[in-house]
Design an enzyme around this catalytic site. Structure first.
Site, PDB file in Angstrom:
ATOM      1  N   ARG A 120    -108.210 -61.081 -49.249  1.00  0.00           N
ATOM      2  CA  ARG A 120    -107.406 -62.292 -49.304  1.00  0.00           C
ATOM      3  C   ARG A 120    -107.604 -62.962 -50.655  1.00  0.00           C
ATOM      4  NH1 ARG A 120    -105.264 -60.173 -45.782  1.00  0.00           N
ATOM      5  NH2 ARG A 120    -104.687 -60.949 -43.703  1.00  0.00           N
ATOM      6  N   GLU A 148    -100.212 -67.277 -52.971  1.00  0.00           N
ATOM      7  CA  GLU A 148     -99.427 -66.107 -52.572  1.00  0.00           C
ATOM      8  C   GLU A 148     -98.239 -66.577 -51.738  1.00  0.00           C
ATOM      9  OE1 GLU A 148    -100.113 -62.367 -49.632  1.00  0.00           O
ATOM     10  OE2 GLU A 148    -101.632 -62.576 -51.216  1.00  0.00           O
ATOM     11  N   HIS A 167     -98.921 -57.559 -51.941  1.00  0.00           N
ATOM     12  CA  HIS A 167     -99.510 -57.504 -50.594  1.00  0.00           C
ATOM     13  C   HIS A 167     -98.830 -56.413 -49.754  1.00  0.00           C
ATOM     14  CE1 HIS A 167    -101.850 -60.190 -47.554  1.00  0.00           C
ATOM     15  NE2 HIS A 167    -101.990 -58.911 -47.274  1.00  0.00           N
TER      16      HIS A 167
END
Length: 289
Positions: A120, A148, A167
């Site tokens: 993360r 993000e 991602h």
């Protein structure tokens, strides 16, 4: 994670940029072979990464909070992180791990080493990472960022020695068939009353589970979990080939466990309850029920 480690070590981002300009720019980059690699997070994903890396003649060292299962404790990381060529982050984002890779931790990393983040974005202090990348001291390969999605114009986009993917680590063609197999196996265990695999939280020893009630049987108010599973299957697994109907004491609500479209060719692995026959469908699939 392994692909980013390879690409980051071998300078693929730089070569791709040169290709856009039509330039044949030969440059020698370090190899992944013989590298020392820290894998921060020793859950199933971290263990899989270590296993995949074994074919590259590397020294991979897992770290975890507890230091159990052959891993070293994360508490040792500040003292030894400078000995690694590659650091792969695959730990969960918690109050303890948030900002773990701040300016101090990044500053302890070996010159020229690579940081791979598939965990993360919040585990890494972005401003501190940008500063290290701008200095040319560190390299990074990131599948996750903070913030993000990374907004246009963010300095991380143009930072040198940085490869960014949006991602997509788990979003491949391998996901769906593996998901089907897992759902099939888990529902099979549920029907048989067997313990589920990949349990994250375990409340401790429990009595053996009873088999999932068969068609027409009544279940009590305690069986909400089974009803929820059936309801989720009802919505997620389109094109049902098997159906169970159960009745609750408090009103006779029905739940159909419909398995088919998602299970595809794996549907034969699911045991059929006694007295329940697969429904036959016409050439046009019916909608989600």
């Amino acid at each position: 994670a392994v692909a980013l480690a390879l690409a980051g070590r071998r300078g693929f981002a730089s070569f791709a940029a040169e290709q856009q300009h039509g330039r044949w720019s030969h440059h020698r980059y370090p190899s992944l072979t013989d590298a020392t690699i820290a894998v921060i997070g020793n859950g199933s994903i971290g263990q899989t990464i270590v296993r995949m890396l074994s074919g590259f003649a590397v020294t991979a060292v897992p770290f975890s909070r507890s230091g159990s299962g052959g891993a070293r404790p994360v508490s040792e990381l500040p003292d030894v992180i400078g000995t690694f060529d590659v650091v792969i982050l695959v730990l969960p984002l918690t109050a303890e791990s948030a900002g773990m890779f701040d300016a101090a931790m990044l500053g302890r990393m070996r010159d020229g080493s690579l940081l791979v983040n598939v965990a993360r974005g919040g585990i890494v202090n972005t401003d501190a990472l940008v500063a290290e990348l701008a200095s040319g001291r560190l390299h990074a390969a990131l599948d996750v960022t903070d913030p993000e999605p990374l907004p246009a114009g963010h300095p991380l986009w143009s930072a040198p020695n940085c490869l960014i993917t949006p991602h997509v680590g788990g979003d491949t063609t391998a996901f769906e068939p593996r998901m089907r197999a897992l759902v099939t196996a888990q529902l099979s265990r549920l029907v048989r009353g067997e313990p589920l695999a990949n349990v994250v939280l375990d409340g401790g020893p429990a009595e053996p589970r009873e088999r999932l009630p068969l068609a027409g049987q009544r279940v009590g108010a305690d069986d909400d979990v089974q009803l929820v599973v059936g309801d989720l299957a009802d919505h997620l697994l389109d094109g049902a080939r098997a159906e169970q109907r159960v009745r609750r004491h408090d009103g006779g609500a029905r739940v159909g466990e419909q398995l088919g479209h998602l299970l595809g060719d794996q549907r034969h692995l699911l045991p059929q309850p006694h007295g329940v026959r697969p429904r036959r469908r016409g050439p046009r699939a019916e909608g989600v029920r």
